[in-house]
Design an enzyme around this catalytic site. Structure first.
Site, mmCIF file in Angstrom:
data_model
loop_
_atom_site.group_PDB
_atom_site.id
_atom_site.type_symbol
_atom_site.label_atom_id
_atom_site.label_comp_id
_atom_site.label_asym_id
_atom_site.label_seq_id
_atom_site.Cartn_x
_atom_site.Cartn_y
_atom_site.Cartn_z
ATOM 1 N N HIS A 63 0.767 -1.236 -0.028
ATOM 2 C CA HIS A 63 0.020 0.038 -0.071
ATOM 3 C C HIS A 63 0.890 1.066 -0.135
ATOM 4 C CE1 HIS A 63 -3.774 2.015 0.511
ATOM 5 N NE2 HIS A 63 -3.175 2.843 1.768
ATOM 6 N N PHE A 64 1.953 1.259 0.928
ATOM 7 C CA PHE A 64 2.775 2.407 0.911
ATOM 8 C C PHE A 64 3.919 2.104 -0.140
ATOM 9 C CE2 PHE A 64 0.310 2.900 4.963
ATOM 10 C CZ PHE A 64 -0.039 4.272 4.656
#
Length: 297
Positions: free
Chosen positions: A272-273
């Protein structure tokens, strides 16, 4: 003889501006005369998520990265004083844009950055020169298995359906969002998730975040409007997506090509990051993409 070269334009400056009684904190770097990139952060993060990318890009671009109300170093007005909805966050950030007199910019969106950014783009399409999209969902195809708890909350908000949201805001849950799907977890700085957790643990903040997570249901209903904006305006778009994201899957990245067939798409082997592992690679892609567009010259 030692020669010292000034790096003033690359220095990150930490500033605040008052938007209708709410102090908005932001990071700024680069030459203000250079093309501007506005960076809108995700959950549960803040402009801190852009710390490396800002350093990577500040030699060529002017970077502005605000914290939303209730996030990072911005004010956290109470829920009775400020309506924590994506509509209201977008209004505050639009007023922030006007306060800084930003006229044109490339818009970088990650996660919560999409519902804030697309609302602004719908109201003020003339501001947007290009889109830089990183795990910022706009299609139902992109809703991954990790959003199922959220979907139960959207259907019926109560203590039972709120419980998984609150668990996600524990340190364990925050770490999961950073580490799950990472190519090499040893490249993920613990500073990132501990920084986020510090702000989540402020009294009342988790209630604020649950309000926003519940309001996310109203983003789903707006997806068709965002897609129509993309189809009608055809903004140049660079998509850099952590393909192992369990929240917003690679299918959501690929779905953009339906409305933006000319978008440049890169699927990265992370979660996600994505900037935690691939900020340098993403910065190179951004430099090539924006310089080839030559929009600001």
């Amino acid at each position: 003889m030692l020669t010292i070269t000034s790096t003033i334009n690359r220095t990150v400056r930490y500033k605040t501006v008052n938007i209708e009684g709410v102090k908005i904190f932001y990071r700024e770097a680069g030459n203000p005369d250079a093309p501007t990139i506005l960076l809108l952060h995700g959950f549960p993060s803040s402009s801190h998520m852009y710390r490396d990318l800002i350093n990577d890009l500040s030699d060529e671009f002017h970077l502005i990265a605000p914290d939303y109300p209730g996030f990072g170093n911005s004010d956290m007005p109470s829920r009775s004083e400020y309506s924590y909805t994506f509509d209201n966050l977008s209004v505050t950030i639009e007023k922030f844009i006007d306060a800084l007199q930003l006229q044109r910019f490339a818009l970088f969106m990650q996660d919560f950055g999409a519902p804030v950014g697309y609302r602004i783009a719908l109201r003020r399409p003339e501001l947007i020169e290009a889109l830089l999209i990183q795990n910022a969902n706009a299609y139902e195809e992109g809703l991954g298995p990790a959003t199922e708890d959220g979907q139960r909350l959207w259907a019926n908000r109560n203590e039972t359906t709120e419980a998984p949201m609150r668990q996600m805001m524990s340190l364990e849950g925050t770490m999961m969002q950073y580490l799950d799907g990472a190519e090499d977890p040893s490249r993920i700085s613990p500073d990132a998730y501990h920084y986020d957790q510090y702000f989540l643990e402020r009294e009342g903040n988790k209630d604020i975040q649950v309000d926003l997570l519940y309001d996310y249901r109203n983003n789903i209903t707006q997806y068709p409007q965002w897609q129509e904006y993309l189809k009608t305006n055809q903004p140049p778009a660079l998509i850099t997506w952590g393909k192992n994201d369990a929240l917003f899957t690679a299918a959501g990245a690929i779905a953009y090509k339906k409305d933006l067939p000319d978008a440049e798409l890169h699927l990265l082997n992370t979660g996600h990051f994505a900037l935690e592992e691939f900020h340098f690679e993403i910065a190179k892609l951004i430099k090539s993409f924006l310089n080839n567009l030559n929009l600001f010259r």
